[in-house]
Design a protein around this motif. Structure first.
Motif, PDB file in Angstrom:
ATOM      1  N   LYS A 100      53.323 -23.569 -68.294  1.00  0.00           N
ATOM      2  CA  LYS A 100      52.150 -22.797 -68.712  1.00  0.00           C
ATOM      3  C   LYS A 100      50.967 -23.742 -68.839  1.00  0.00           C
ATOM      4  CE  LYS A 100      50.485 -19.534 -72.190  1.00  0.00           C
ATOM      5  NZ  LYS A 100      50.779 -18.858 -73.492  1.00  0.00           N
ATOM      6  N   ASN A 101      49.915 -23.435 -68.133  1.00  0.00           N
ATOM      7  CA  ASN A 101      48.697 -24.247 -68.173  1.00  0.00           C
ATOM      8  C   ASN A 101      48.982 -25.714 -67.844  1.00  0.00           C
ATOM      9  OD1 ASN A 101      47.205 -21.954 -68.972  1.00  0.00           O
ATOM     10  ND2 ASN A 101      47.715 -22.321 -71.120  1.00  0.00           N
ATOM     11  N   GLY A 102      49.867 -25.939 -66.869  1.00  0.00           N
ATOM     12  CA  GLY A 102      50.168 -27.286 -66.418  1.00  0.00           C
ATOM     13  C   GLY A 102      51.077 -28.091 -67.319  1.00  0.00           C
ATOM     14  N   LYS A 103      51.685 -27.443 -68.297  1.00  0.00           N
ATOM     15  CA  LYS A 103      52.562 -28.149 -69.231  1.00  0.00           C
ATOM     16  C   LYS A 103      53.914 -27.442 -69.317  1.00  0.00           C
ATOM     17  CE  LYS A 103      52.796 -29.717 -74.066  1.00  0.00           C
ATOM     18  NZ  LYS A 103      53.166 -31.115 -73.721  1.00  0.00           N
ATOM     19  N   LEU A 104      54.969 -28.240 -69.453  1.00  0.00           N
ATOM     20  CA  LEU A 104      56.318 -27.700 -69.610  1.00  0.00           C
ATOM     21  C   LEU A 104      56.624 -27.487 -71.085  1.00  0.00           C
ATOM     22  CD1 LEU A 104      58.286 -29.988 -67.129  1.00  0.00           C
ATOM     23  CD2 LEU A 104      57.299 -27.737 -66.678  1.00  0.00           C
ATOM     24  N   SER A 105      57.328 -26.409 -71.379  1.00  0.00           N
ATOM     25  CA  SER A 105      57.772 -26.173 -72.747  1.00  0.00           C
ATOM     26  C   SER A 105      59.065 -25.365 -72.735  1.00  0.00           C
ATOM     27  CB  SER A 105      56.697 -25.456 -73.568  1.00  0.00           C
ATOM     28  OG  SER A 105      56.383 -24.207 -72.998  1.00  0.00           O
ATOM     29  N   ILE A 106      59.711 -25.336 -73.883  1.00  0.00           N
ATOM     30  CA  ILE A 106      60.975 -24.624 -74.042  1.00  0.00           C
ATOM     31  C   ILE A 106      60.772 -23.475 -75.017  1.00  0.00           C
ATOM     32  CG2 ILE A 106      63.324 -24.788 -74.965  1.00  0.00           C
ATOM     33  CD1 ILE A 106      63.235 -27.776 -74.023  1.00  0.00           C
ATOM     34  N   VAL A 107      61.255 -22.301 -74.632  1.00  0.00           N
ATOM     35  CA  VAL A 107      61.173 -21.121 -75.491  1.00  0.00           C
ATOM     36  C   VAL A 107      62.500 -20.379 -75.411  1.00  0.00           C
ATOM     37  CG1 VAL A 107      58.679 -20.885 -75.188  1.00  0.00           C
ATOM     38  CG2 VAL A 107      60.222 -19.671 -73.634  1.00  0.00           C
ATOM     39  N   SER A 108      62.687 -19.437 -76.316  1.00  0.00           N
ATOM     40  CA  SER A 108      63.847 -18.550 -76.219  1.00  0.00           C
ATOM     41  C   SER A 108      63.387 -17.116 -76.419  1.00  0.00           C
ATOM     42  CB  SER A 108      64.928 -18.921 -77.239  1.00  0.00           C
ATOM     43  OG  SER A 108      64.528 -18.594 -78.552  1.00  0.00           O
ATOM     44  N   SER A 124      59.153 -35.488 -59.001  1.00  0.00           N
ATOM     45  CA  SER A 124      58.032 -35.080 -59.847  1.00  0.00           C
ATOM     46  C   SER A 124      58.466 -34.199 -61.006  1.00  0.00           C
ATOM     47  CB  SER A 124      56.973 -34.373 -59.006  1.00  0.00           C
ATOM     48  OG  SER A 124      57.509 -33.231 -58.368  1.00  0.00           O
ATOM     49  N   LEU A 125      59.534 -33.433 -60.833  1.00  0.00           N
ATOM     50  CA  LEU A 125      60.044 -32.622 -61.937  1.00  0.00           C
ATOM     51  C   LEU A 125      60.553 -33.521 -63.061  1.00  0.00           C
ATOM     52  CD1 LEU A 125      60.920 -30.007 -63.331  1.00  0.00           C
ATOM     53  CD2 LEU A 125      63.035 -30.103 -61.973  1.00  0.00           C
ATOM     54  N   LYS A 126      61.324 -34.522 -62.716  1.00  0.00           N
ATOM     55  CA  LYS A 126      61.827 -35.461 -63.720  1.00  0.00           C
ATOM     56  C   LYS A 126      60.676 -36.164 -64.418  1.00  0.00           C
ATOM     57  CE  LYS A 126      64.933 -39.392 -64.405  1.00  0.00           C
ATOM     58  NZ  LYS A 126      65.835 -40.369 -63.736  1.00  0.00           N
ATOM     59  N   ALA A 127      59.690 -36.567 -63.646  1.00  0.00           N
ATOM     60  CA  ALA A 127      58.527 -37.248 -64.228  1.00  0.00           C
ATOM     61  C   ALA A 127      57.791 -36.331 -65.198  1.00  0.00           C
ATOM     62  CB  ALA A 127      57.595 -37.712 -63.125  1.00  0.00           C
ATOM     63  N   ALA A 128      57.651 -35.053 -64.846  1.00  0.00           N
ATOM     64  CA  ALA A 128      56.963 -34.109 -65.720  1.00  0.00           C
ATOM     65  C   ALA A 128      57.748 -33.867 -67.003  1.00  0.00           C
ATOM     66  CB  ALA A 128      56.734 -32.796 -64.981  1.00  0.00           C
ATOM     67  N   ILE A 129      59.065 -33.783 -66.888  1.00  0.00           N
ATOM     68  CA  ILE A 129      59.909 -33.613 -68.074  1.00  0.00           C
ATOM     69  C   ILE A 129      59.768 -34.819 -68.996  1.00  0.00           C
ATOM     70  CG2 ILE A 129      62.325 -33.620 -68.835  1.00  0.00           C
ATOM     71  CD1 ILE A 129      62.908 -31.659 -66.542  1.00  0.00           C
ATOM     72  N   GLU A 130      59.783 -36.007 -68.418  1.00  0.00           N
ATOM     73  CA  GLU A 130      59.635 -37.221 -69.222  1.00  0.00           C
ATOM     74  C   GLU A 130      58.258 -37.265 -69.886  1.00  0.00           C
ATOM     75  OE1 GLU A 130      62.675 -40.137 -66.749  1.00  0.00           O
ATOM     76  OE2 GLU A 130      60.553 -40.050 -66.169  1.00  0.00           O
ATOM     77  N   LYS A 131      57.247 -36.815 -69.180  1.00  0.00           N
ATOM     78  CA  LYS A 131      55.878 -36.809 -69.726  1.00  0.00           C
ATOM     79  C   LYS A 131      55.749 -35.817 -70.883  1.00  0.00           C
ATOM     80  CE  LYS A 131      51.115 -35.679 -68.327  1.00  0.00           C
ATOM     81  NZ  LYS A 131      51.006 -34.412 -69.095  1.00  0.00           N
ATOM     82  N   ASP A 132      56.278 -34.610 -70.700  1.00  0.00           N
ATOM     83  CA  ASP A 132      56.046 -33.545 -71.678  1.00  0.00           C
ATOM     84  C   ASP A 132      57.040 -33.548 -72.832  1.00  0.00           C
ATOM     85  OD1 ASP A 132      53.814 -32.657 -70.320  1.00  0.00           O
ATOM     86  OD2 ASP A 132      54.914 -31.162 -69.160  1.00  0.00           O
TER      87      ASP A 132
END
Length: 207
Positions: free
Chosen positions: A136-144, A99-107
Motif C-alpha cells: 500500500k502506497n509503496g510500502k509492505l505491511s502485514i494485516v489480518s 527485489s521482493l527480499k530487499a523490500a521485505i528487509e527494508k520495511d
C-alpha cells in the motif's frame, strides 16, 4: 454470471508433507466448492452492472451491493476469491530473493522479523480468517482479516486496505486434519510451501 471451481494448479499431493493430500481434497473440493455454490446464489438478482463485474471487482464495489445481499456476497464471493488467490501461492521449492527480499528487509528490518510478524498475525487471528502481506502506497505491511474478508474490500468493509501479495488461510478446515489444534505448527510449515515466484510477480505488478 456464474462462478466455477478452478482446478488446482498442481497435484493434490504436491505439498506433502507440509499440507496433506486429504486436507487438500476436502479444502478444495468441498469447502471451496461450497463457497462457489453459495456465491452463485448470492449474486442472483444483483443489478446488471454488478453482474458484469468479475468476482474481484465485485468485492471492490461492495458499497454498490444492496444491503440485503451484502453479507452473503462478502462471505461467499469473498471465500471464492480468497481461495482462488491462496491456491496460486502454494508451491514447494521456491526461494525468496531479489527485489521482493530487499523490500521485505527494508520495511520489516529482516526476513526473520517479517516471518515472525506474519506468524503472529496468523496465530493471533481469533476464530477464523486470514493473515496477509499487502502493498500500500509503496510500502509492505502485514494485516489480518476475519472470516472471508480481504484487503481488496477496503477499510469500510474489511477494516484494512491494500494490494494482497501473500496470504495464509487460518480457518480450521485448512489445517485441522493434520495439525489439530496446533495452528502455530501449521504456520511454521507454511514457509515451506510459499510460492515466492508468484509473490514476487505480484510485488512487481503492485509497484
Amino acid at each position: 454470471m456464474a462462478y466455477t471451481l478452478p482446478a488446482l494448479p498442481y497435484a493434490y499431493d504436491s505439498l506433502e508433507p507440509y499440507m496433506d493430500v486429504e486436507t487438500m481434497h476436502i479444502h478444495h473440493d468441498k469447502h471451496h466448492q461450497t463457497y462457489v455454490n453459495n456465491a452463485n446464489a448470492a449474486v442472483e438478482g444483483l443489478p446488471a452492472e454488478l453482474q458484469a463485474l468479475s468476482a474481484e471487482e465485485l468485492l471492490m464495489n461492495l458499497d454498490k451491493v444492496p444491503a440485503e445481499k451484502l453479507t452473503a456476497v462478502k462471505n461467499n464471493v469473498g471465500g471464492h476469491v480468497n481461495h482462488n488467490f491462496f491456491w496460486t501461492l502454494l508451491k514447494v521449492g521456491t526461494e525468496l530473493k531479489g527485489s521482493l527480499k530487499a523490500a521485505i528487509e527494508k520495511d520489516f528490518g529482516s526476513v526473520n522479523v517479517f516471518k515472525e510478524e506474519f506468524a503472529k498475525a496468523a496465530a493471533g487471528r481469533f476464530g477464523s480468517g486470514w493473515a496477509w502481506l499487502i502493498s500500500k502506497n509503496g510500502k509492505l505491511s502485514i494485516v489480518s482479516t476475519a472470516n472471508q474478508d480481504s484487503p481488496i474490500m477496503g477499510e469500510k468493509f474489511a477494516g484494512v486496505a491494500g494490494k494482497p501479495l501473500l496470504t495464509i488461510d487460518v480457518w480450521e478446515h485448512a489445517y485441522y486434519l493434520k495439525y489439530q489444534n496446533r495452528r502455530p505448527e501449521f504456520i511454521t510449515n507454511f514457509w515451506n510451501i510459499v510460492n515466492w515466484d508468484k509473490v514476487a510477480e505480484l510485488f512487481e505488478a503492485a509497484k
